[in-house]
Design a protein around this motif. Sequence first.
Motif, PDB file in Angstrom:
ATOM      1  N   PRO A 224     -35.593  44.815  -1.293  1.00  0.00           N
ATOM      2  CA  PRO A 224     -36.770  44.489  -0.488  1.00  0.00           C
ATOM      3  C   PRO A 224     -37.728  43.584  -1.273  1.00  0.00           C
ATOM      4  O   PRO A 224     -37.690  43.561  -2.506  1.00  0.00           O
ATOM      5  N   GLY A 225     -38.575  42.869  -0.558  1.00  0.00           N
ATOM      6  CA  GLY A 225     -39.481  41.952  -1.229  1.00  0.00           C
ATOM      7  C   GLY A 225     -38.791  40.651  -1.599  1.00  0.00           C
ATOM      8  O   GLY A 225     -39.331  39.826  -2.322  1.00  0.00           O
ATOM      9  N   ALA A 226     -37.554  40.470  -1.091  1.00  0.00           N
ATOM     10  CA  ALA A 226     -36.788  39.230  -1.294  1.00  0.00           C
ATOM     11  C   ALA A 226     -36.437  38.974  -2.754  1.00  0.00           C
ATOM     12  O   ALA A 226     -36.569  37.863  -3.256  1.00  0.00           O
ATOM     13  N   PHE A 227     -36.009  40.038  -3.455  1.00  0.00           N
ATOM     14  CA  PHE A 227     -35.448  39.900  -4.801  1.00  0.00           C
ATOM     15  C   PHE A 227     -33.924  39.866  -4.651  1.00  0.00           C
ATOM     16  O   PHE A 227     -33.324  40.869  -4.259  1.00  0.00           O
ATOM     17  N   ILE A 228     -33.345  38.730  -4.930  1.00  0.00           N
ATOM     18  CA  ILE A 228     -31.900  38.567  -4.735  1.00  0.00           C
ATOM     19  C   ILE A 228     -31.221  38.336  -6.075  1.00  0.00           C
ATOM     20  O   ILE A 228     -31.688  37.553  -6.897  1.00  0.00           O
ATOM     21  N   PHE A 229     -30.124  39.059  -6.292  1.00  0.00           N
ATOM     22  CA  PHE A 229     -29.401  39.004  -7.561  1.00  0.00           C
ATOM     23  C   PHE A 229     -27.961  38.575  -7.316  1.00  0.00           C
ATOM     24  O   PHE A 229     -27.334  39.019  -6.358  1.00  0.00           O
ATOM     25  N   ILE A 230     -27.469  37.745  -8.226  1.00  0.00           N
ATOM     26  CA  ILE A 230     -26.052  37.382  -8.185  1.00  0.00           C
ATOM     27  C   ILE A 230     -25.527  37.480  -9.619  1.00  0.00           C
ATOM     28  O   ILE A 230     -26.197  37.054 -10.565  1.00  0.00           O
ATOM     29  N   THR A 231     -24.352  38.075  -9.771  1.00  0.00           N
ATOM     30  CA  THR A 231     -23.802  38.215 -11.123  1.00  0.00           C
ATOM     31  C   THR A 231     -23.085  36.932 -11.544  1.00  0.00           C
ATOM     32  O   THR A 231     -22.670  36.128 -10.703  1.00  0.00           O
TER      33      THR A 231
END
Length: 308
Positions: free
Chosen positions: A134-141
């Motif tokens: 939530p809060g538009a925190f996006i993770f990519i490995t």
Amino acid sequence: MKNARTPFAFAAAFAGCVALIIGGCNSDGTADNSILKGLEGFGDAGKGLASGLRVHGAFHKSQEQFSSLDEYHVGRAAAAQIIQQYGLYTDDAANRYVNLVGKTLAEFSMMPEVYSGYHFHILNSDEVNAFAAPGAFIFITRGLLRAAETEDELAAILAHEIGHIQNQHALAAIKKSRNEAFVGVLATEGAKTATGEYGAQVGDVLGGMTSDVLATLKNGYSREQESQADNDGVGILRRTGYDPAAMVSVLSKMEKRLKPGSKDFSSTHPKTADRIASIKSAAGGTAQPASPPRQARFDAALRAARAQ
Ligand SMILES: [Zn+2]
């Protein structure tokens, strides 16, 4: 910091966030390809499309009182735990590039405006995975970055995650009882001030919400939510001017990198063949070859990040 949505000024509250320069938009609402050919170009015509598309997710009744600031607080806490678990990959060029592609896509999502803007981070992990808190925190490995071989394929992964954000899937993971507790605490304690500071009781409830969110990010969303994120991702790709068929091609490439039984994308997402079958008609069958300039900037920005 609030996202002011000026033509080229975006919040940069976290490391890795960069100013985004948005490109033009055709009169039919589709993005001009020049955005992607030269991310340096800018104009403000695209803003109208994005701002007109804001939607609201389906929440429990009590969640209607959950503000974007509350969402940011829960998301930031969840993001901190993800970072602690995986570790960040801090290469500047790679982070700038992933943020530029991701924030451009977010402009053409149904939810371009979020408190503090979108944040894209690379996790220093070989696991093939991505998360949208939530809060538009996006993770990519880094493991997932290696599966993408073109900018369009990277965009497809990020667009899927933005699909989770715009449908507020992570927030929907919060237990109804916590929402009720949250509303109750706010009502009885007056613990939330106009400046967004929280009293201890509100902090406790938000902490519980963060646990709910993390549990869902770890265990995966429902099949319907994943399908919605795939479909919405295809729409975001098309509106931004990326090749929607890249969603199909990158899914196939990811499939080859997944290790059966491991805790990665395969454990949190439906079977790849089913996902491809359900988006193929919308996405189109064969991905276009990448243009040489686009491929060159992809290779230059991510060479080190994608190295084994
Ligand atoms: Zn997903």
